[in-house]
Design a protein around this motif. Structure first.
Motif, PDB file in Angstrom:
ATOM      1  N   GLY A  93       0.783  -1.234   0.000  1.00  0.00           N
ATOM      2  CA  GLY A  93       0.000   0.000   0.000  1.00  0.00           C
ATOM      3  C   GLY A  93       0.812   1.279   0.000  1.00  0.00           C
ATOM      4  O   GLY A  93       0.266   2.365   0.155  1.00  0.00           O
ATOM      5  N   LYS A  94       2.133   1.167  -0.170  1.00  0.00           N
ATOM      6  CA  LYS A  94       3.009   2.344  -0.150  1.00  0.00           C
ATOM      7  C   LYS A  94       3.853   2.404  -1.417  1.00  0.00           C
ATOM      8  O   LYS A  94       4.266   1.375  -1.954  1.00  0.00           O
ATOM      9  CB  LYS A  94       3.952   2.292   1.048  1.00  0.00           C
ATOM     10  CG  LYS A  94       3.268   2.292   2.386  1.00  0.00           C
ATOM     11  CD  LYS A  94       4.280   2.098   3.496  1.00  0.00           C
ATOM     12  CE  LYS A  94       3.582   1.843   4.810  1.00  0.00           C
ATOM     13  NZ  LYS A  94       4.512   1.353   5.823  1.00  0.00           N
ATOM     14  N   ILE A  95       4.110   3.625  -1.854  1.00  0.00           N
ATOM     15  CA  ILE A  95       5.015   3.863  -2.981  1.00  0.00           C
ATOM     16  C   ILE A  95       6.273   4.493  -2.402  1.00  0.00           C
ATOM     17  O   ILE A  95       6.204   5.475  -1.659  1.00  0.00           O
ATOM     18  CB  ILE A  95       4.389   4.825  -4.012  1.00  0.00           C
ATOM     19  CG1 ILE A  95       3.027   4.307  -4.467  1.00  0.00           C
ATOM     20  CG2 ILE A  95       5.325   5.030  -5.183  1.00  0.00           C
ATOM     21  CD1 ILE A  95       2.185   5.371  -5.119  1.00  0.00           C
ATOM     22  N   THR A  96       7.428   3.938  -2.730  1.00  0.00           N
ATOM     23  CA  THR A  96       8.693   4.465  -2.228  1.00  0.00           C
ATOM     24  C   THR A  96       9.537   4.901  -3.409  1.00  0.00           C
ATOM     25  O   THR A  96       9.763   4.122  -4.338  1.00  0.00           O
ATOM     26  CB  THR A  96       9.444   3.387  -1.407  1.00  0.00           C
ATOM     27  OG1 THR A  96       8.596   2.992  -0.329  1.00  0.00           O
ATOM     28  CG2 THR A  96      10.753   3.923  -0.867  1.00  0.00           C
ATOM     29  N   THR A  97       9.986   6.148  -3.378  1.00  0.00           N
ATOM     30  CA  THR A  97      10.811   6.692  -4.451  1.00  0.00           C
ATOM     31  C   THR A  97      12.069   7.307  -3.874  1.00  0.00           C
ATOM     32  O   THR A  97      11.997   8.279  -3.122  1.00  0.00           O
ATOM     33  CB  THR A  97      10.030   7.764  -5.245  1.00  0.00           C
ATOM     34  OG1 THR A  97       8.857   7.165  -5.776  1.00  0.00           O
ATOM     35  CG2 THR A  97      10.872   8.347  -6.359  1.00  0.00           C
ATOM     36  N   PRO A  98      13.243   6.763  -4.227  1.00  0.00           N
ATOM     37  CA  PRO A  98      14.494   7.365  -3.760  1.00  0.00           C
ATOM     38  C   PRO A  98      15.029   8.383  -4.772  1.00  0.00           C
ATOM     39  O   PRO A  98      15.049   8.120  -5.965  1.00  0.00           O
ATOM     40  CB  PRO A  98      15.438   6.162  -3.662  1.00  0.00           C
ATOM     41  CG  PRO A  98      14.936   5.223  -4.717  1.00  0.00           C
ATOM     42  CD  PRO A  98      13.448   5.464  -4.831  1.00  0.00           C
ATOM     43  N   LEU A  99      15.407   9.536  -4.273  1.00  0.00           N
ATOM     44  CA  LEU A  99      16.117  10.515  -5.095  1.00  0.00           C
ATOM     45  C   LEU A  99      17.587  10.412  -4.720  1.00  0.00           C
ATOM     46  O   LEU A  99      17.928  10.220  -3.556  1.00  0.00           O
ATOM     47  CB  LEU A  99      15.617  11.936  -4.836  1.00  0.00           C
ATOM     48  CG  LEU A  99      14.124  12.207  -5.048  1.00  0.00           C
ATOM     49  CD1 LEU A  99      13.841  13.693  -4.839  1.00  0.00           C
ATOM     50  CD2 LEU A  99      13.663  11.746  -6.405  1.00  0.00           C
ATOM     51  N   GLU A 100      18.460  10.547  -5.711  1.00  0.00           N
ATOM     52  CA  GLU A 100      19.905  10.482  -5.480  1.00  0.00           C
ATOM     53  C   GLU A 100      20.526  11.838  -5.793  1.00  0.00           C
ATOM     54  O   GLU A 100      20.092  12.526  -6.711  1.00  0.00           O
ATOM     55  CB  GLU A 100      20.544   9.409  -6.379  1.00  0.00           C
ATOM     56  CG  GLU A 100      20.025   7.998  -6.142  1.00  0.00           C
ATOM     57  CD  GLU A 100      20.464   7.417  -4.816  1.00  0.00           C
ATOM     58  OE1 GLU A 100      21.550   7.787  -4.325  1.00  0.00           O
ATOM     59  OE2 GLU A 100      19.719   6.584  -4.273  1.00  0.00           O
TER      60      GLU A 100
END
Length: 123
Positions: A93-100
């Motif tokens: 149920g979660k969206i995880t987006t990493p920015l670098e």
């Protein structure tokens, strides 16, 4: 006598230099808990974080910035980057987006694209 005085002067000078060099190696700041020693946060300007409900956005569940990675977690339908990229791979149920941090440390990026605005779009 002059030679002995000269030798003592050199010894005192050597001790003074060695002492100052030893003090130069003592850390002056303790790293923050949870942040690895030597870790520096990216100095790039932050992208706009849009959580304005009038733009169909909602608040991010979390935004965790450590070293050169900034992870955004959303419970909405998608995470939108730069008003175009929809990222909708949900896990639990979660969206995880990493920015670098970019290599030159001038921008936060998602898969090599500089991020100017990031939004958590409502379901």
């Amino acid at each position: 006598m002059a030679q002995m005085h000269h030798h003592l002067l050199h010894t005192a000078l050597l001790i003074a230099v060695a002492s100052s060099a030893a003090w130069a190696c003592i850390p002056t700041k303790t790293p923050e808990p949870g942040i690895p020693a030597g870790c520096k946060t990216c100095p790039a300007p932050s992208p706009t974080i849009d959580e304005d409900p009038t733009h169909a956005a909602q608040m991010f569940l979390s935004m965790d910035k450590k070293c050169n990675t900034w992870t955004f977690v959303c419970t909405g339908a998608v995470i939108e980057i730069n008003g175009e990229m929809d990222l909708s791979d949900k896990i639990d149920g979660k969206i995880t987006t990493p920015l670098e941090c970019s290599a030159d440390q001038t921008s936060w990026q998602y898969k090599g694209t500089p991020v100017t605005i990031i939004s958590c779009i409502k379901s």
